[in-house]
Scaffold this active site. Structure first.
Site, mmCIF file in Angstrom:
data_model
loop_
_atom_site.group_PDB
_atom_site.id
_atom_site.type_symbol
_atom_site.label_atom_id
_atom_site.label_comp_id
_atom_site.label_asym_id
_atom_site.label_seq_id
_atom_site.Cartn_x
_atom_site.Cartn_y
_atom_site.Cartn_z
ATOM 1 N N SER A 1 6.185 -7.631 4.480
ATOM 2 C CA SER A 1 5.187 -7.560 5.198
ATOM 3 C C SER A 1 3.826 -7.064 4.528
ATOM 4 O O SER A 1 3.860 -6.670 3.372
ATOM 5 C CB SER A 1 5.411 -6.412 6.344
ATOM 6 N N ASP A 2 2.756 -7.117 4.924
ATOM 7 C CA ASP A 2 1.500 -6.601 4.420
ATOM 8 C C ASP A 2 1.389 -5.204 4.663
ATOM 9 O O ASP A 2 2.382 -4.617 5.483
ATOM 10 C CB ASP A 2 0.153 -7.216 4.852
ATOM 11 N N TYR A 3 0.606 -4.484 4.128
ATOM 12 C CA TYR A 3 0.643 -2.793 4.419
ATOM 13 C C TYR A 3 0.619 -2.497 5.862
ATOM 14 O O TYR A 3 -0.518 -2.693 6.477
ATOM 15 C CB TYR A 3 -0.632 -2.340 3.473
#
Length: 721
Positions: A264-266
């Site tokens: 996932s992104d942040y």
């Protein structure tokens, strides 16, 4: 021994908590600070030391010493001795910074992109990095979006070439080689289509357009062997990417058969709540995991919920095992089970950082990425000039490395003043800022000094641009003209001394109509550590500009989004500027064409396209076509030229772009030298997605031409049978 480790057996020996730990990623500070010292959202999660010891990866750590410290402590507390993964955003260099990706792509030189990426991998691996969140191959048409600086611009084919090149450079043929690191392609998908150029914004595009323009570069990186992929923040056609079943299950897993790690992104899983897709973190974790997200970055959905979701039978533990297997497989491929530190060494990290060899690569990259937008015979300046005036807020500024520079420092960057002093040691050089580069500072107090200085000079260099923080993540701009009073300063200086060249430092295309009366304009982008030296090389003829624009520069902000490969329209406006272009009805006051289009870039020499020959007039699925283009250097400078090949489909069942780049090759020619560049055109290059989203080619007539988007040197026609 570790090379032969049986991952499935290892997984069978792990507790459920240990498995879930492999799927969680936190910032490096969480492993080096005490609980009382940790700030931000993690502070409220109440993660115990026991859980920290189970976690499989981290990001954002300062150096090799920290990596070794974290890894050592982790291995001491992990009963299975499973090493951690260390990740970082190594976007355009680690400590030695080369031009931003939008600029580096303007080199149109995959070999140079490869060399820069290899340099970054050497430095990063010495610093303890195992995975870089690169390449970013989001297709972008709107210069208002700050993250265009990380892209290859507005052409899908160029994004494919540059993205795949970076993957091969970072990963190499053997990922266990300690000077290579794994790559993570991002942001899947269509992040660059954010509405109105506002970062993180909604994206609404048809499946046909997705497959035509937005998806190809991600697929090219997967075909190149990329080990990791990161879904984007944005919602795509109403569903956030990480929760988008069509995107994650159908396309990525089923069609493309990607079997690497999805991260996932942040806090992207946490943001499913903000999107309104999930009512709580439990549901967010369930949605993301079921759609194939293996590692959760910096949110607490997996940590707090994945074990209970398994124990309650909502998620099958076998699926957790598969995700853990993908993570452990990457660790094994990297050789971490054999050497958990992978040769990370602070001494080596410091020795490589900004070493002469790497600075030389960065300097050459900055030179070849620069685009000469305009030149009325001013450049290159004579080396006999006695008095040089450097004017503008970037004349003596080292803030030219650009956003996402990893461990690069402003202090390491060569300024234009330093570069010109080195190139012209006998000249008298004066410097004046003239004004601030900030959008809200309107003082003209420094104009008088700058104008006086310009009048006394033999040559004037106007160093203009936007601050580094005006582009990059979260930094969208509604007005992409030069901020502050820079346009007014430029007008005053040009009036005072016409032997003047503007040098631009920026992270996006700018609307330059306000300074387009400047006799010469040199686009440097944010060039990195050697920017000042590269600028001096180009200004005084020690290097010849050879970059080509990767995004169109609008005349006015209101033209955005503007891009060369736009579709034909039913009511085209034929323009006097170029009868080959077909745009919809004109904007009042500025027309439709950009100020400077995709593929544009001048040189100090003159290239003549003498001939273009086709091997035939027809092409089929079984038989390709050869295009030969003869180019001569008719000027007095040895230089490089990018030969660009475009195609237009005259008639098809769906509206086609007015032109598409299908091939390019960069060549070097000495004065008087001629070369013939040969391209092969295949039926596959003519395929497109029809109204039913089937990938097809259709019989008919095509125009093929060389030149650049708004200017054709030679053209011909052929048919597809």
């Amino acid at each position: 021994m570790a090379k032969n480790i049986n991952l499935k057996k290892l997984i069978s020996q792990m507790t459920l908590e240990e498995k879930v730990g492999q799927l969680i990623q936190l910032n490096g500070e969480n492993f080096t600070k005490s609980a009382s010292e940790i700030t931000g959202p993690v502070q409220s999660w109440g993660i115990s030391e026991e859980w920290l010891n189970k976690m499989g990866s981290t990001l954002n750590f300062p150096d090799a010493n920290t990596m070794v410290k974290i890894q050592k402590k982790h291995l001491e507390n992990d009963p299975h001795k499973i090493p951690m993964l260390f990740m970082m955003d190594v976007i355009h260099g680690y400590r030695t910074i080369f031009p931003i990706p939008l600029g580096l792509a303007a080199s149109f030189d995959p070999a140079l992109v490869y060399e820069c990426s290899r340099m970054a991998a050497r430095e990063a691996s010495a610093g303890g990095v195992n995975v870089t969140f690169t390449p970013m191959v989001d297709y972008a048409r709107d210069a208002r979006w700050g993250r265009v600086m990380e892209t290859a611009g507005e052409d899908p084919y160029l994004a494919c070439v540059m993205g795949a090149t970076q993957v091969r450079a970072f990963q190499g043929d053997d990922l266990s080689d300690k000077e290579h690191i794994a790559a993570c392609v991002k942001h899947y998908a269509a992040y660059g289509g954010a509405e109105a150029g506002r970062d993180y914004n909604t994206v609404e595009v048809s499946e046909r357009l997705l497959r035509e323009d937005y998806l190809p570069a991600y697929k090219a990186c997967i075909d190149a062997g990329v080990r990791m992929i990161m879904p984007s923040f944005n919602s795509l056609n109403g569903v956030p990417s990480i929760a988008n079943k069509w995107l994650m299950r159908k396309v990525l897993k089923k069609e493309w058969k990607f079997d690497g790690v999805v991260i996932s992104d942040y806090n992207a899983i946490g943001e499913l709540k903000t999107h309104g897709i999930a009512p709580n973190m439990r549901e967010a974790a369930k949605i993301a995991f079921e759609n194939g997200c293996d590692i959760e970055m910096m949110s607490n959905g997996y940590y707090e919920n994945l074990c209970s979701l398994v124990r309650e039978g909502v998620i099958d533990e076998k699926d957790v095992d598969k995700a853990v297997y993908r993570v452990l497989k990457l660790k094994k491929e990297l050789g971490l089970f054999d050497d958990p530190y992978r040769g990370a060494s602070y001494e080596k990290e410091m020795a490589l950082a900004l070493c002469p060899e790497h600075r030389a690569i960065a300097r050459r990259a900055a030179c070849e990425s620069a685009v000469l937008l305009k030149n009325d015979g001013v450049l290159p300046f004579s080396k006999d000039v006695k008095k040089i005036a450097l004017i503008g807020p970037f004349a003596d500024s080292n803030e030219i490395k650009g956003f996402w520079s990893c461990h690069g420092k402003d202090a390491d960057c060569v300024t234009v003043l330093e570069g010109v002093r080195a190139a012209m040691p006998d000249a008298e050089i004066s410097v004046a800022n003239g004004c601030s580069p900030l959008w809200n500072e309107k003082s003209t107090e420094g104009f008088a000094e700058a104008v006086s200085m310009a009048k006394e000079a033999d040559a004037v260099v106007l160093c203009l641009g936007e601050p580094q923080t005006y582009s990059g993540e979260g930094n969208s701009r509604a007005d992409i003209r030069l901020p502050g009073m820079q346009e007014e300063l430029a007008k005053a200086i040009i009036a005072a001394n016409p032997n003047c060249a503007a040098v631009l430092f920026n992270g996006r295309p700018l609307a330059l109509t306000g300074i387009n009366n400047c006799p010469a304009i040199l686009e440097m982008w944010f060039p990195g550590s050697e920017g000042g030296n590269a600028a001096a090389d180009l200004l005084f003829g020690n290097a010849v500009p050879c970059g080509k624009l990767t995004m169109s520069f609008p005349k006015e902000v209101g033209q955005c989004p503007i891009y060369y490969n736009h579709p034909s329209t039913g009511r085209p406006k034929w323009t006097a500027e170029d009868v080959h272009q077909r745009y919809a009805s004109n904007y009042i006051g500025c027309g439709n064409l950009p100020l400077y289009c995709f593929g544009h870039g001048l040189s100090y020499t003159k290239f003549e396209y003498e001939a273009m020959e086709l091997s035939g007039t027809r092409i089929s699925a079984e038989e390709s076509l050869t295009v030969s283009i003869k180019v001569k250097n008719a000027g007095k400078y040895a230089a490089k030229e990018t030969v660009q090949l475009y195609i237009r489909d005259i008639f098809a069942s769906t509206v086609r772009p007015v032109q598409q780049l299908v091939a390019f090759e960069k060549i070097f020619l000495a004065p008087g030298e001629a070369k013939t560049v040969t391209f092969t055109v295949t039926e596959e290059m003519l395929r497109f997605y029809d109204a039913d989203c089937k990938h097809v080619s259709e019989a008919g007539e095509f125009v093929i031409f060389t030149g650049y988007a708004d200017h054709r040197y030679k053209e011909a026609r052929f048919r597809l049978d």
